[in-house]
Write a protein that holds these residues in place. Structure first.
Motif, PDB file in Angstrom:
ATOM      1  N   LEU A 150       0.841  -1.188   0.000  1.00  0.00           N
ATOM      2  CA  LEU A 150       0.000   0.000   0.000  1.00  0.00           C
ATOM      3  C   LEU A 150       0.879   1.242   0.000  1.00  0.00           C
ATOM      4  N   ASP A 151       0.454   2.274  -0.733  1.00  0.00           N
ATOM      5  CA  ASP A 151       1.205   3.527  -0.780  1.00  0.00           C
ATOM      6  C   ASP A 151       0.782   4.430   0.382  1.00  0.00           C
ATOM      7  N   ALA A 152       1.385   5.606   0.464  1.00  0.00           N
ATOM      8  CA  ALA A 152       1.134   6.528   1.576  1.00  0.00           C
ATOM      9  C   ALA A 152      -0.334   6.945   1.658  1.00  0.00           C
ATOM     10  N   ASP A 153      -0.977   7.190   0.522  1.00  0.00           N
ATOM     11  CA  ASP A 153      -2.391   7.575   0.535  1.00  0.00           C
ATOM     12  C   ASP A 153      -3.268   6.455   1.082  1.00  0.00           C
ATOM     13  N   ASP A 154      -2.980   5.221   0.657  1.00  0.00           N
ATOM     14  CA  ASP A 154      -3.737   4.077   1.158  1.00  0.00           C
ATOM     15  C   ASP A 154      -3.532   3.891   2.657  1.00  0.00           C
ATOM     16  N   LEU A 155      -2.298   4.096   3.124  1.00  0.00           N
ATOM     17  CA  LEU A 155      -2.026   3.966   4.559  1.00  0.00           C
ATOM     18  C   LEU A 155      -2.739   5.056   5.358  1.00  0.00           C
ATOM     19  N   THR A 156      -2.856   6.240   4.788  1.00  0.00           N
ATOM     20  CA  THR A 156      -3.594   7.321   5.452  1.00  0.00           C
ATOM     21  C   THR A 156      -5.059   6.925   5.599  1.00  0.00           C
ATOM     22  N   ARG A 157      -5.654   6.385   4.526  1.00  0.00           N
ATOM     23  CA  ARG A 157      -7.041   5.913   4.589  1.00  0.00           C
ATOM     24  C   ARG A 157      -7.172   4.761   5.588  1.00  0.00           C
ATOM     25  N   CYS A 158      -6.195   3.892   5.574  1.00  0.00           N
ATOM     26  CA  CYS A 158      -6.187   2.751   6.483  1.00  0.00           C
ATOM     27  C   CYS A 158      -6.215   3.214   7.937  1.00  0.00           C
ATOM     28  N   ASN A 159      -5.383   4.164   8.255  1.00  0.00           N
ATOM     29  CA  ASN A 159      -5.232   4.601   9.643  1.00  0.00           C
ATOM     30  C   ASN A 159      -6.311   5.574  10.110  1.00  0.00           C
ATOM     31  N   ALA A 160      -7.172   6.010   9.190  1.00  0.00           N
ATOM     32  CA  ALA A 160      -8.237   6.948   9.554  1.00  0.00           C
ATOM     33  C   ALA A 160      -9.168   6.368  10.614  1.00  0.00           C
TER      34      ALA A 160
END
Length: 111
Positions: A90-100
């Motif tokens: 997962l890229d940084a954007d996906d990780l941001t969504r993940c951690n939301a």
């Protein structure tokens, strides 16, 4: 006879393609904070075994390598630093969504 051979070849080809489409793989997850106790979590159709600051699924379906699966895991174990398999991460954007929606206040181990 030719028809039987053709049918057998078609069935074999279908099995080979279906097998690769549903092949299971390994997903490794790095957590931002280590967990205090070993935990098992089901997310995205994969069973993750989490210990310390790592979660691993050794037989994950391809659909488990998504931000949605990461999000389901984060709800249980806290913020995720990395989420990836043998061919994709997962890229940084996906990780941001993940951690939301990451679980707050997860009990962590002493560092």
């Amino acid at each position: 006879m030719k028809l039987q051979s053709l049918a057998a070849a078609a069935a074999l080809t279908t099995c080979l393609f279906a097998g690769s489409a549903f092949a299971d793989g390994r997903i490794a997850v790095a957590l931002e904070n280590p967990l205090a106790a070993k935990t098992k979590v089901v997310a995205g159709g994969a069973v993750f075994v989490c210990e310390g600051a790592e979660c691993v699924s050794t037989a994950a379906p391809s659909r488990a390598l998504t931000a949605v699966s990461c999000k389901a895991l984060a709800k249980e174990v806290g913020r995720v630093a990395a989420f990836g398999g043998e061919t994709k991460s997962l890229d940084a954007d996906d990780l941001t969504r993940c951690n939301a929606s990451a679980k707050a206040g997860v009990q962590t181990a002493e560092k």
